[in-house]
Design a protein around this motif. Sequence first.
Motif, PDB file in Angstrom:
ATOM      1  N   ARG B 142     -11.979-100.437 -55.986  1.00 26.18           N
ATOM      2  CA  ARG B 142     -11.242-101.562 -55.396  1.00 26.18           C
ATOM      3  C   ARG B 142     -10.183-101.077 -54.418  1.00 26.18           C
ATOM      4  O   ARG B 142      -9.915-101.709 -53.395  1.00 26.18           O
ATOM      5  CB  ARG B 142     -10.565-102.380 -56.496  1.00 26.18           C
ATOM      6  N   ARG B 145     -10.121-100.695 -50.377  1.00 26.28           N
ATOM      7  CA  ARG B 145      -9.722-101.705 -49.395  1.00 26.28           C
ATOM      8  C   ARG B 145      -8.482-101.250 -48.619  1.00 26.28           C
ATOM      9  O   ARG B 145      -8.239-101.693 -47.512  1.00 26.28           O
ATOM     10  CB  ARG B 145      -9.477-103.058 -50.057  1.00 26.28           C
ATOM     11  N   VAL B 151     -12.423-105.068 -45.003  1.00 28.90           N
ATOM     12  CA  VAL B 151     -12.715-104.810 -46.410  1.00 28.90           C
ATOM     13  C   VAL B 151     -14.227-104.856 -46.557  1.00 28.90           C
ATOM     14  O   VAL B 151     -14.827-105.926 -46.461  1.00 28.90           O
ATOM     15  CB  VAL B 151     -12.033-105.833 -47.332  1.00 28.90           C
ATOM     16  N   PHE B 153     -18.118-105.036 -47.607  1.00 27.72           N
ATOM     17  CA  PHE B 153     -18.733-106.004 -48.499  1.00 27.72           C
ATOM     18  C   PHE B 153     -18.828-105.532 -49.961  1.00 27.72           C
ATOM     19  O   PHE B 153     -18.476-106.296 -50.873  1.00 27.72           O
ATOM     20  CB  PHE B 153     -20.128-106.397 -47.981  1.00 27.72           C
ATOM     21  N   ARG B 156     -15.612-106.066 -51.585  1.00 21.41           N
ATOM     22  CA  ARG B 156     -15.326-107.490 -51.810  1.00 21.41           C
ATOM     23  C   ARG B 156     -16.134-108.031 -52.987  1.00 21.41           C
ATOM     24  O   ARG B 156     -15.672-108.827 -53.785  1.00 21.41           O
ATOM     25  CB  ARG B 156     -15.632-108.298 -50.544  1.00 21.41           C
ATOM     26  N   GLU B 159     -14.542-106.815 -56.143  1.00 22.58           N
ATOM     27  CA  GLU B 159     -13.320-107.605 -56.357  1.00 22.58           C
ATOM     28  C   GLU B 159     -13.654-108.993 -56.897  1.00 22.58           C
ATOM     29  O   GLU B 159     -13.009-109.499 -57.809  1.00 22.58           O
ATOM     30  CB  GLU B 159     -12.549-107.744 -55.045  1.00 22.58           C
ATOM     31  N   GLY B 160     -14.713-109.560 -56.310  1.00 22.81           N
ATOM     32  CA  GLY B 160     -15.127-110.897 -56.724  1.00 22.81           C
ATOM     33  C   GLY B 160     -15.547-110.920 -58.184  1.00 22.81           C
ATOM     34  O   GLY B 160     -15.138-111.799 -58.949  1.00 22.81           O
TER      35      GLY B 160
END
Lengths: 537, 330
Positions: B142, B145, B151, B153, B156, B159-160
Amino acid sequence: MAKFSAKPDELAKIRYAPPETEWMETPVEFREHMFCHAAKPKDLETVEFPNAHEWSSKDEDWKLPANWEQTILQGMKDLLGKYRSFQLFMDICVRCGACADKCHFFIGSGDPKNMPVLRAELLRSVYRGNFTLAGKILRKLAGARELTVSVLKEWWYYFYQCTECRRCSVFCPYGIDTAEITMMGRELTNMIGLQLGWIGGPVANCYMKGNHLGLEPHTIKSSIEFFLDDIESITGIKIEPTFNRKGAEILFVTPSGDLFANPGTYTAMGYLMLFHELGLDYTWSTYASEGGNFGFFTSNEMAKRLNSKIYAEAKRLGVKWVLGGECGHMWRVINQYMDTWNGPADFMEVPKSPITGTVFDNAKSTKMVHIAEFTADLIKHNKLKLDPRRNDHLKVTFHDSCNTSRGMGLLEEPRYVIKSVCSHFYEMPENTIREKTFCCGSGTGLNASENMELRMRGGFPRANAVKYVHERHGVNMLANVCAIDRATLSASMDYWVPGVGVAGVHELVGNALIMKGEKERTQDLRLEPLPGKEGSE
Amino acid sequence: MKTLIPFFAVVILIVLALAGVNMANMQFLFGVAIPYAALATFILGVIYRVVKWGRSPVPFCIPTTCGQQKSLPWIKQDKIENPSSTGWVIVRMALEVLLFRSLFRNIKTELRDGPKLAYGSDKWLWLAGLAFHWSFLIILVRHFRFFSLGVPFPIRMIEGLDSFLQIGVPLFYMTDAVILAAVTYLFIRRMTIPTVKYISLPADYFPLFLILAIAASGVIMRYFAKVDIVSVKQLTMGLVSFSPVIPKGIGSIFYVHLFLISILFAYFPFSKLVHMAGVFMSPTRNMANDSRMVRHINPWNYPVHVHTYEEYENDFRAKMKAAGLPVEKE
């Protein structure tokens, strides 16, 4: 020295709580019945080991050579450079403790220095102090310490309280194998002339006479002839095996223990009967008359020197391949060391069963087949006439040897054989068999008599699992494929689970084997009445 | 003492960073110089360790076999636990490294009345170890970033997933809680299990305290005492593009966080933490059990003094002849 007399109930009162003092501040205490006598100088001299001298571990002064610290530290440096396992296992342990309660000696003694992690720390602390930057600067803070006489005594006591069984390494997240650590520790003690009598004697015997027991060629022959008489009285069949015969197809090598004492001798009778019934073109050797290798418990070099006889003899006799008997550490050596040391065995052929035609591709380089593999193949191909009812007086369980399970993976072959020759077979609890099997408690040359308490403590977890099936299923026979098991588990069973005997798998085969032209059998190989034949003699 | 010394070592490190930044204005030292030095130490140190291990050969084929060997065709081999080919060794290693297979086997031994030994499943260490290592890895990923222009994919996506609970602003990352819980568990375990406490060294507590402090300072920054994230990214991008800048106004807790991470990186190669690299090289796990099929070569194998058959026959010829055993020389 008073005889070991502690009762099982007393011995089983085990305290697992560590002492108040930190382990580095707790000097080793040599307790009676927990350690072995020192080796005789003449035995060490026979095999050209350094610094052979008279001493006793109970003495204050061990009469160490003047520069012993340098010898050990230089030895450690050499070993670190020769074995990645050693170098790596010194560096990467995180002391998670997963191994702690996996060691039979810790379970049986509660002594924290028998936790595999701490056994390794005994050596690791000296490694850090002498070979790592952090250890040299931070000293105790980094878990480092000096090599002193007191540390050496601790090594001696605890590296000879490990049977190199590798059970801890099954559970270690990095595969750290205490057997490797103990082997290095033992190499180091040997560099300054410290060795067990019960190892030094067999090693010298094996070097000069070809086997641990020191049986001379004519004695080997007469021992086997003695079994032949028993076989004849049981079956009416006269067997005539050959010795040192050139041109035989197969050389048979088995631990000498099976020629010497019960119940191993019954296993040897089983071999003889099986080979006779098959009409196998095989020979015994008096020169390569030892499958086991006590040199393996001293130094890598000594192990190689003893092991060399098997290939040398195979070559001299001109055999096509080698068949090996039931033994534990013998098979770790054959599987993982022999070919590397003394190969390539390119003068032989890929082993092929003359009876079934099965080619043993899994042994195509070593040219050596385990008898359980050989016999399982025979049974699978219906080449043996068997009457399992002759073993109906036995309720059998199977003890996996440490080395054949964790240094080879011979798990199903012996089980298949046992289930084919016995009607009543029961497994011990899952966490005590196969790769999680427990040591007999007396491996790696610890099968002496002066260390009986150690042996009974180390044998406790195995015996306790036998007790479980003894009480639950009435198990009365502990089958195994290891000569040290046969020599030592009897004592452990008598102590912890009276009423359970010990047998090699091929004794059970010999009982069940229906031989051509045999008379009606009334006795098993122990000359005891067969089920239903009581009182017929 | 075994816990206090490493505890205060971490406290001193925190104080050093705070004092350095707040009182001596050493932002450049803590924000640039030390991180660079630490990363260099980490990379060179790990290479040094791996090369050192690699220089010691593997003289024998010593896998710990944990299942049925390859033998007769009708006996089912346990290819994962007792592999005989490289492909299955890779599977075994993957399970070991990614899922901690061996630790999953863990059992607890108990002595009960009887005497009766009982073995129970004990997966807590495995669970905590796995939770700790995986959350550490996810958190590390993470953080990329901060070291890339946009940032990317994959980051992301991670993170999602990590924040899929959709709690709070900023969104709560599960791994933040997991790593704190797991490290705390590992610490409590080390303190409360008598045998584990007994074997523990200061060097076992220090990384626990250090990682706990790193995670805690990160959590504080994200959820409580927020720092100027734009400036932080300016600094990290400066580092990664080798044109370091020290933006004004980043909270000092950021420097504490960065300093502790630097210490962790620099400490890594000289401590037990190198198990991360070492596990790949463990000969009991990364070798195939094929030494009866293929000869394993020991580079330092040397000739040894043996007792030959000829010498043996010389010792026993008379006895052998008397017993009717064949001899080479009459």
